[in-house]
Design an enzyme around this catalytic site. Structure first.
Site, PDB file in Angstrom:
ATOM      1  CE  LYS A 197     -10.068  -0.450   9.192  1.00 50.63           C
ATOM      2  NZ  LYS A 197     -10.527  -1.168   7.998  1.00 50.63           N
ATOM      3  CD  GLU A 272       7.206  -4.390   7.470  1.00 47.76           C
ATOM      4  OE1 GLU A 272       7.453  -4.328   6.246  1.00 47.76           O
ATOM      5  OE2 GLU A 272       8.065  -4.245   8.343  1.00 47.76           O
ATOM      6  CB  CYS A 306       3.428  -7.366   0.638  1.00 45.27           C
ATOM      7  SG  CYS A 306       3.761  -8.587   1.913  1.00 45.27           S
ATOM      8  CD  GLU A 404       2.107  -3.552  -3.780  1.00 44.58           C
ATOM      9  OE1 GLU A 404       1.502  -2.558  -3.340  1.00 44.58           O
ATOM     10  OE2 GLU A 404       2.551  -4.459  -3.057  1.00 44.58           O
TER      11      GLU A 404
HETATM   12  P1  NAD Z   1      -4.728  -0.395   2.297  1.00 45.20           P
HETATM   13  O1  NAD Z   1      -3.620   0.553   2.632  1.00 45.20           O
HETATM   14  O2  NAD Z   1      -5.790   0.071   1.381  1.00 45.20           O
HETATM   15  O3  NAD Z   1      -5.495  -0.827   3.644  1.00 45.20           O
HETATM   16  C1  NAD Z   1      -4.810  -1.389   4.736  1.00 45.20           C
HETATM   17  C2  NAD Z   1      -5.636  -1.150   5.979  1.00 45.20           C
HETATM   18  O4  NAD Z   1      -5.720   0.261   6.213  1.00 45.20           O
HETATM   19  C3  NAD Z   1      -7.082  -1.632   5.884  1.00 45.20           C
HETATM   20  O5  NAD Z   1      -7.516  -2.097   7.134  1.00 45.20           O
HETATM   21  C4  NAD Z   1      -7.833  -0.364   5.517  1.00 45.20           C
HETATM   22  O6  NAD Z   1      -9.200  -0.373   5.889  1.00 45.20           O
HETATM   23  C5  NAD Z   1      -7.067   0.655   6.338  1.00 45.20           C
HETATM   24  N1  NAD Z   1      -7.161   2.024   5.824  1.00 45.20           N
HETATM   25  C6  NAD Z   1      -7.424   2.437   4.555  1.00 45.20           C
HETATM   26  N2  NAD Z   1      -7.404   3.790   4.509  1.00 45.20           N
HETATM   27  C7  NAD Z   1      -7.109   4.225   5.765  1.00 45.20           C
HETATM   28  C8  NAD Z   1      -6.918   5.505   6.349  1.00 45.20           C
HETATM   29  N3  NAD Z   1      -7.022   6.624   5.623  1.00 45.20           N
HETATM   30  N4  NAD Z   1      -6.619   5.570   7.659  1.00 45.20           N
HETATM   31  C9  NAD Z   1      -6.490   4.447   8.407  1.00 45.20           C
HETATM   32  N5  NAD Z   1      -6.654   3.206   7.905  1.00 45.20           N
HETATM   33  C10 NAD Z   1      -6.945   3.096   6.601  1.00 45.20           C
HETATM   34  O7  NAD Z   1      -4.039  -1.739   1.811  1.00 45.20           O
HETATM   35  P2  NAD Z   1      -4.762  -3.093   1.341  1.00 45.20           P
HETATM   36  O8  NAD Z   1      -5.359  -2.851   0.004  1.00 45.20           O
HETATM   37  O9  NAD Z   1      -5.635  -3.603   2.430  1.00 45.20           O
HETATM   38  O10 NAD Z   1      -3.525  -4.091   1.240  1.00 45.20           O
HETATM   39  C11 NAD Z   1      -2.695  -4.180   0.129  1.00 45.20           C
HETATM   40  C12 NAD Z   1      -1.389  -3.455   0.371  1.00 45.20           C
HETATM   41  O11 NAD Z   1      -0.784  -3.971   1.554  1.00 45.20           O
HETATM   42  C13 NAD Z   1      -0.380  -3.698  -0.730  1.00 45.20           C
HETATM   43  O12 NAD Z   1       0.297  -2.507  -0.996  1.00 45.20           O
HETATM   44  C14 NAD Z   1       0.575  -4.728  -0.126  1.00 45.20           C
HETATM   45  O13 NAD Z   1       1.858  -4.745  -0.677  1.00 45.20           O
HETATM   46  C15 NAD Z   1       0.580  -4.277   1.295  1.00 45.20           C
HETATM   47  N6  NAD Z   1       1.039  -5.362   2.167  1.00 45.20           N
HETATM   48  C16 NAD Z   1       2.275  -5.258   2.739  1.00 45.20           C
HETATM   49  C17 NAD Z   1       2.756  -6.287   3.541  1.00 45.20           C
HETATM   50  C18 NAD Z   1       4.094  -6.197   4.201  1.00 45.20           C
HETATM   51  O14 NAD Z   1       4.335  -6.931   5.154  1.00 45.20           O
HETATM   52  N7  NAD Z   1       4.993  -5.338   3.751  1.00 45.20           N
HETATM   53  C19 NAD Z   1       1.973  -7.433   3.745  1.00 45.20           C
HETATM   54  C20 NAD Z   1       0.720  -7.502   3.126  1.00 45.20           C
HETATM   55  C21 NAD Z   1       0.259  -6.452   2.352  1.00 45.20           C
END
Ligand code: NAD
Length: 503
Positions: A197, A272, A306, A404
């Protein structure tokens, strides 16, 4: 539906119905289930973050029933794929790497259209995805178990590793190719079938990667892609009876929710999550290089990494000099159209990101922070741009230093010495990446030991990770299941201990 997933009626909002790559027709994308790209009952549209009037693609919005079909296809394909040889699986990944490399320019443009990354960085990310595929193609042939001496004579005692079965991968939009590659490649190399997904804002890039893997002769059903809203699909994604392992990268709140649901089903989980990454700059550092690294770490990819540098603690004796160098570097960055080769910093990925970062700028203005560079955001109709921003005189409990921001914003503060720098750097619920700038080896080793962070850089920016070493955070930034390198193989396999006695 989360705010950034644009519903079908938003078509009219993208007034100039042309794709950002210049086509006059809008490309429609399906779901990939059981080896077939097929339409879903609902669709959603994405617009170019640099040119919000332009539609970049129309995507299938999966329903819960589509997710169930994807799991059924993965469960059906899993056994056959697990029984292929590691050589064959490595070959598929190697072909996929070559195919993706051949489509680097297209992949980079698709990625930029998805989320606004500057085209040079988008190309570099496509190259990184190629390198990740190649690493796991080769790693497929590495030893995966061990033999042990047995207490019994003539007994061969060994461990073998087996694929976990069906894996769910949920990925964010900020690295639309690299993060999926570092989850999918090891999961597939270890013999698992996957339901993926991707984030809605990264759907175009995701489908390109899926096309490449299909073209590389990955058997039908081994990789299934369900695009759409994560929130709407949460339950079917995390509760399917065939789910054996779930790998998630994204925000803290969503990750923790997904983990609870998947663990309740007995699945293993890798998370992550976010970061609030510090850099400590000591007076004995090469201040010019430190300023260059901090500017890049904080601002490139529009601060949407991130591992982006977000807080900088500078030894008082060097504070004024460092801050003036940093401001100079930040102001020299070229902000603009991400398709322009000379652009360093493109727009934020979508309108809600602009709104969120604008909120943090308002906190800075209203809270009396010193705005040393930037501090402004543009009109969303002209693209989701924020000027790279350097802030000072921010109280330690301000959201600017606690949360963040995920935008091109960095806060600087003076500290008396290394100990105070480490204490300030550790004063956060996150622990993903941290940097120290210093020419003192003792201090550097002390920093590496005492900093509560999964990634530590000495005289390097906080962002950047190589594919053959473990990656992950501490504290609230992860659940301590590392990704990449050998750690990936540990997560995507289960170990079995085998005793063999001849007759
Ligand atoms: P997000 O948590 O909004 O979404 C991540 C994924 O989860 C997307 O595919 C989204 O559609 C899905 N999602 C959203 N709600 C969900 C739910 N209730 N159930 C299941 N899936 C769901 O994050 P984002 O905005 O896509 O990404 C940014 C975040 O990701 C930031 O906090 C960033 O720091 C983090 N990030 C971390 C790393 C790492 O390796 N630590 C790397 C990149 C990004």
């Amino acid at each position: 539906m989360p705010a950034h997933v644009v519903g079908p009626r938003a078509v009219g909002e993208c007034r100039d119905v042309a794709t950002s790559t210049g086509d006059r027709s809008v490309r429609e994308h399906g779901l990939l289930i059981g080896g077939e790209f097929a339409a879903a009952a609902e669709t959603f549209d994405r617009c170019d973050p640099a040119h919000p009037q332009r539609l970049t693609g129309r995507f299938a919005a999966a329903a819960g029933t589509d997710v169930a079909r994807a799991y059924a296809a993965a469960a059906e394909a899993a056994d056959g794929w697990a029984r292929t040889s590691a050589v064959q699986r490595g070959e598929v990944l190697r072909r996929a790497a070559d195919l993706l490399e051949g489509r680097t320019e297209e992949a980079a443009r698709r990625l930029t259209a998805d989320m606004g990354k500057a085209i040079r960085d988008a190309r570099a990310e496509a190259g990184r995805a190629v390198a990740i595929l190649r690493y796991h193609a080769a790693d497929a042939l590495q030893p995966s178990g061990a033999t042990y001496p047995s207490a019994e004579p003539d007994t061969l005692l060994m461990t073998i590793s087996e694929p976990v079965g069906v894996v769910c991968a949920i990925t964010p939009w900020n690295f639309p190719l690299a993060i999926p590659a570092w989850k999918l490649a090891p999961a597939l190399a270890c013999g698992n079938a996957v339901v993926w997904k991707p984030a809605a804002a990264a759907s175009g890039s995701a489908l390109l990667l899926a096309e490449v893997l299909a073209e590389a002769e990955l058997p039908p059903g081994v990789l299934n892609v369900v695009t759409g809203s994560g929130a709407a699909l949460s339950e079917p994604l995390t509760s399917d009876p065939s789910l054996a392992a779930l790998t998630f990268t994204g925000s803290v709140e969503v990750g923790n929710g997904v983990q609870s649901a998947a663990v309740a089903r007995g699945a293993k989980v890798q998370l992550e999550l976010g970061g609030k990454n510090p850099a400590v700059v000591l007076a004995d550092a090469d201040l010019e290089r430190a300023a260059e690294s901090v500017a890049a770490g904080a601002m490139l990819a529009t601060g949407q990494r991130c591992t982006a540098t977000s807080r900088v603690y500078v030894q008082s004796a060097a504070y004024e000099r460092f801050v003036s160098l940093l401001v100079e570097r930040v102001e020299a960055l070229r902000v603009g159209d991400p398709y322009d080769e000379s652009t360093d910093v493109g727009p934020l990925a979508f309108a809600e990101r602009l709104q969120a970062v604008r909120g943090y700028l308002e906190i800075a203005h209203e809270g009396g922070a010193a705005i040393l560079a930037g501090g402004t955001a543009g009109d969303p109709a002209d693209g989701y741009y924020v000027a790279p921003t350097v802030l000072a005189e921010v109280p330690a409990d301000s959201p600017l230093l606690r949360e963040e921001i995920f935008g091109p914003v960095v806060v600087v503060a003076p500290v008396p010495d290394l100990d105070a720098g480490i204490e300030a750097a550790n004063d956060t619920p996150f622990g993903l990446s941290a940097s120290l700038f210093s020419s003192n080896l003792d201090g550097a080793l002390s920093f590496a030991r005492r900093i509560a962070s999964g990634q530590v850089h000495i005289n390097r920016e906080t962002a950047g990770a190589e594919p053959h070493v473990p990656f992950g955070g501490m504290k609230g930034s992860s659940n301590l299941q590392r990704e990449q390198g050998k750690a990936a193989r540990r997560f995507f396999t289960n170990s079995k201990t085998v005793y063999v006695r001849p007759r």
